[in-house]
Design an enzyme around this catalytic site. Structure first.
Site, short mmCIF file in Angstrom:
data_model
loop_
_atom_site.label_atom_id
_atom_site.label_comp_id
_atom_site.label_asym_id
_atom_site.label_seq_id
_atom_site.Cartn_x
_atom_site.Cartn_y
_atom_site.Cartn_z
N LEU A 33 0.81 -1.22 0.00
CA LEU A 33 0.00 0.00 0.00
C LEU A 33 0.85 1.27 0.00
CD1 LEU A 33 -2.88 -1.10 2.46
CD2 LEU A 33 -2.82 -1.29 -0.03
N SER A 124 9.00 -2.21 -19.04
CA SER A 124 8.62 -0.89 -19.58
C SER A 124 9.36 -0.62 -20.87
CB SER A 124 8.98 0.18 -18.55
OG SER A 124 8.95 1.45 -19.13
N TYR A 148 15.13 4.42 -12.30
CA TYR A 148 13.93 3.61 -12.50
C TYR A 148 14.12 2.66 -13.69
CZ TYR A 148 9.35 2.29 -14.31
OH TYR A 148 8.30 1.56 -14.83
N LYS A 152 14.33 -1.70 -14.14
CA LYS A 152 13.59 -2.57 -15.08
C LYS A 152 14.57 -3.39 -15.92
CE LYS A 152 9.49 -1.46 -13.83
NZ LYS A 152 8.66 -2.44 -13.11
N PHE A 177 4.03 0.23 -23.03
CA PHE A 177 4.25 1.57 -23.54
C PHE A 177 3.52 2.54 -22.59
CE2 PHE A 177 7.13 1.32 -27.12
CZ PHE A 177 7.40 -0.03 -27.02
N ASN A 178 2.60 3.38 -23.00
CA ASN A 178 2.06 4.38 -22.07
C ASN A 178 0.62 4.05 -21.67
OD1 ASN A 178 4.39 5.65 -23.42
ND2 ASN A 178 3.84 7.40 -22.17
P1 NAD Z 1 1.15 1.71 -9.05
O1 NAD Z 1 2.09 2.48 -8.21
O2 NAD Z 1 -0.25 2.19 -9.19
O3 NAD Z 1 1.11 0.18 -8.59
C1 NAD Z 1 2.23 -0.46 -8.02
C2 NAD Z 1 1.76 -1.12 -6.74
O4 NAD Z 1 2.87 -1.81 -6.14
C3 NAD Z 1 1.24 -0.12 -5.71
O5 NAD Z 1 -0.03 -0.54 -5.26
C4 NAD Z 1 2.27 -0.15 -4.58
O6 NAD Z 1 1.69 0.07 -3.31
C5 NAD Z 1 2.84 -1.56 -4.73
N1 NAD Z 1 4.21 -1.74 -4.24
C6 NAD Z 1 5.29 -0.99 -4.52
N2 NAD Z 1 6.37 -1.50 -3.90
C7 NAD Z 1 5.97 -2.61 -3.22
C8 NAD Z 1 6.62 -3.55 -2.39
N3 NAD Z 1 7.91 -3.46 -2.11
N4 NAD Z 1 5.89 -4.56 -1.86
C9 NAD Z 1 4.56 -4.67 -2.11
N5 NAD Z 1 3.88 -3.79 -2.89
C10 NAD Z 1 4.59 -2.77 -3.44
O7 NAD Z 1 1.82 1.58 -10.51
P2 NAD Z 1 1.24 1.02 -11.87
O8 NAD Z 1 1.15 2.14 -12.83
O9 NAD Z 1 0.07 0.18 -11.62
O10 NAD Z 1 2.49 0.12 -12.33
C11 NAD Z 1 2.55 -1.27 -12.11
C12 NAD Z 1 3.86 -1.79 -12.67
O11 NAD Z 1 3.95 -1.48 -14.06
C13 NAD Z 1 5.10 -1.18 -12.02
O12 NAD Z 1 6.10 -2.18 -11.87
C14 NAD Z 1 5.54 -0.15 -13.03
O13 NAD Z 1 6.94 0.11 -12.96
C15 NAD Z 1 5.17 -0.82 -14.33
N6 NAD Z 1 4.97 0.13 -15.44
C16 NAD Z 1 4.07 1.15 -15.29
C17 NAD Z 1 3.92 2.08 -16.33
C18 NAD Z 1 2.96 3.24 -16.19
O14 NAD Z 1 3.09 4.20 -16.94
N7 NAD Z 1 2.00 3.20 -15.27
C19 NAD Z 1 4.67 1.95 -17.51
C20 NAD Z 1 5.56 0.87 -17.64
C21 NAD Z 1 5.70 -0.03 -16.58
N1 UFG Z 2 4.22 15.74 -21.05
C1 UFG Z 2 3.93 17.10 -21.06
N2 UFG Z 2 3.49 17.67 -19.90
C2 UFG Z 2 3.34 16.98 -18.75
C3 UFG Z 2 3.64 15.60 -18.75
C4 UFG Z 2 4.09 15.01 -19.91
O1 UFG Z 2 4.07 17.75 -22.09
O2 UFG Z 2 2.96 17.56 -17.73
C5 UFG Z 2 4.67 15.10 -22.30
C6 UFG Z 2 6.05 14.50 -22.23
O3 UFG Z 2 7.03 15.45 -22.53
C7 UFG Z 2 5.93 13.36 -23.25
C8 UFG Z 2 4.47 12.93 -23.14
O4 UFG Z 2 3.79 14.02 -22.55
O5 UFG Z 2 6.17 13.85 -24.53
C9 UFG Z 2 4.26 11.69 -22.28
O6 UFG Z 2 4.87 11.89 -21.02
P1 UFG Z 2 4.59 10.91 -19.77
O7 UFG Z 2 5.36 11.45 -18.61
O8 UFG Z 2 3.14 10.70 -19.61
O9 UFG Z 2 5.19 9.52 -20.28
P2 UFG Z 2 6.67 9.14 -20.71
O10 UFG Z 2 6.58 8.56 -22.08
O11 UFG Z 2 7.62 10.24 -20.51
O12 UFG Z 2 7.03 8.03 -19.62
C10 UFG Z 2 6.25 6.84 -19.52
C11 UFG Z 2 6.29 6.30 -18.09
C12 UFG Z 2 7.68 5.89 -17.71
C13 UFG Z 2 8.22 4.96 -18.74
C14 UFG Z 2 8.14 5.59 -20.12
C15 UFG Z 2 8.62 4.66 -21.19
O13 UFG Z 2 5.85 7.29 -17.18
O14 UFG Z 2 7.64 5.22 -16.48
O15 UFG Z 2 6.79 5.92 -20.40
O16 UFG Z 2 7.75 3.60 -21.31
F1 UFG Z 2 9.52 4.70 -18.44
#
Ligand code: NAD
Ligand code: UFG
Length: 336
Positions: A33, A124, A148, A152, A177-178
């Site tokens: 959490l 990611s 970060y 990964k 991706f996103n």
């Molecule tokens: P999130 O933060 O909403 O979910 C991650 C969950 O993991 C949270 O509920 C957090 O409480 C839990 N957590 C973190 N560390 C923990 C630990 N040590 N033990 C137990 N629980 C733990 O994030 P999300 O967006 O749902 O992302 C999920 C996964 O996908 C992550 O590994 C993230 O790096 C990966 N990912 C996310 C994105 C994105 O843009 N959201 C993109 C690429 C990869």
């Molecule tokens: N952006 C803005 N304004 C903002 C936020 C973002 O202009 O306030 C732009 C960024 O410059 C980028 C696009 O919106 O061009 C997307 O940005 P995000 O931060 O939403 O996403 P990123 O692609 O930068 O990063 C995401 C995840 C990372 C992951 C990466 C590659 O957040 O964790 O994709 O998969 F590593």
């Protein structure tokens, strides 16, 4: 038999849990959490009529993880748990390396101890670094530009080495991706702490009046309108890719990395305009300097997911924005 979902109360994990419960799977969630709340479990129950087993524990806590595996008959693990904020990872790198890398090693050790060798991991697109040109293909060289991303990449190396050392492991590393959007019910969605780092939560909080205006980070990239282009994918499509991946584990000998994207790129201004069109609400913005570390264009080649998992994205940008807006407008303060 149950599936263990680490991070299952978080954004992507909670959407995956809904789809797994709807498909009839038994689910055990472990989450500490640190970035979520149990309110998502109430909402998941509301949507599915089922309440998943929830254990509050840290994946770094070996004794706690052992008792999870002792008390539940786990067939496979979907490993979402991790810290994910790129900027924060540059300020507290040790926390990121410990939580993400050590946590995954502890999880893998306990899985090995209990002979559970089926894993789907949340990787990611960040592992493609900044030197590859889109469309990004799984065979391209990988690299990382921040702690970060390093976590990964390190975890992927660990998974490949582990699978090489013992052929009983079946591992799929999904390179997201996103992810954007929310469940179509509007009951669960992305609920970031503090000021959002990512584009969609920022845009939707501006639209709902929590934030004043969006900063568009750069309008001088070599893209359709000068703003950054990304491959946005609906979180429910992403969740469904995990169900396909769990099924596909039976044909994986070793470890395989698979992109999860749509293969389409959308610019920041295209997102802003689509958001205005669908919500009917203005999204004021100003053009600001480029954000350090950003690259112009990132989108996937998504063929392997189709060929190997039998998966492809089914929801388009309109669905993504409509569902984001429904979640944000119904829950202006997230789960609070
Ligand atoms: P999130 O933060 O909403 O979910 C991650 C969950 O993991 C949270 O509920 C957090 O409480 C839990 N957590 C973190 N560390 C923990 C630990 N040590 N033990 C137990 N629980 C733990 O994030 P999300 O967006 O749902 O992302 C999920 C996964 O996908 C992550 O590994 C993230 O790096 C990966 N990912 C996310 C994105 C994105 O843009 N959201 C993109 C690429 C990869
Ligand atoms: N952006 C803005 N304004 C903002 C936020 C973002 O202009 O306030 C732009 C960024 O410059 C980028 C696009 O919106 O061009 C997307 O940005 P995000 O931060 O939403 O996403 P990123 O692609 O930068 O990063 C995401 C995840 C990372 C992951 C990466 C590659 O957040 O964790 O994709 O998969 F590593």
């Amino acid at each position: 038999m149950s599936l263990l979902i680490t991070g299952g109360t978080g954004y992507i994990g909670s959407h995956a849990v809904v789809e797994l419960l709807n498909a009839g799977d038994d689910v055990v969630i472990v989450d500490n959490l640190s970035n979520s709340s149990t309110k998502s479990l109430d909402r998941v129950e509301h949507i599915t009529g089922k309440r998943p087993i929830f254990i509050k524990a840290d994946i770094c806590d070996k004794a706690a993880m052992e008792s999870v595996f002792r008390e539940h008959d786990i067939s496979a693990v979907i490993h979402f748990a991790g810290l994910k904020a790129v900027g924060e990872s540059t300020q507290i790198p040790l926390s990121y390396y410990h939580n993400n890398v050590t946590g995954t090693i502890v999880l893998l050790e306990v899985m090995k101890q209990f002979s559970v060798k089926n894993l789907v991991f949340s990787s990611s697109a960040t592992v493609y670094g900044e030197n590859n040109l889109s469309p990004l293909i799984e065979t391209m060289p990988t690299s990382a530009t921040n702690p970060y991303g390093q976590t990964k990449l390190m975890i992927e190396h660990i998974l490949f080495d582990l699978a090489k050392s013992d052929p009983q492991w079946s591992i799929i590393s999904l390179r997201y991706f996103n992810p954007i959007g929310a469940h179509h019910s509007g009951l669960i969605g992305e609920n970031p702490n503090g000021i959002p780092n990512n584009l969609l939560p920022f845009v939707s909080q501006v639209a709902v009046g929590r934030l004043q205006q969006l900063s568009v980070f750069g309008d001088d990239y070599d893209t359709i309108d000068g703003t950054g282009v990304r491959d946005y994918i609906h979180v429910v499509d992403l969740a469904l890719a995990h169900l396909k991946a769990v099924t596909a584990l039976s044909k994986v000998d070793g470890c395989i990395a698979i992109n999860v994207g749509t293969g389409n790129g959308t610019s920041v201004l295209q997102i802003v305009n689509k958001f205005k069109e669908i919500s009917g609400v203005d999204v004021p913005y100003q053009i600001s300097p480029r954000r350090p570390g950003d690259i112009a264009t990132v989108f996937a080649k998504a063929d392997l997911a189709n060929e190997f998992l039998g998966w492809q994205a089914e929801r388009n940008l309109d669905d993504m924005i409509r569902d984001t807006w429904r979640w944000q407008s119904q829950n202006p303060n997230g789960f609070e």
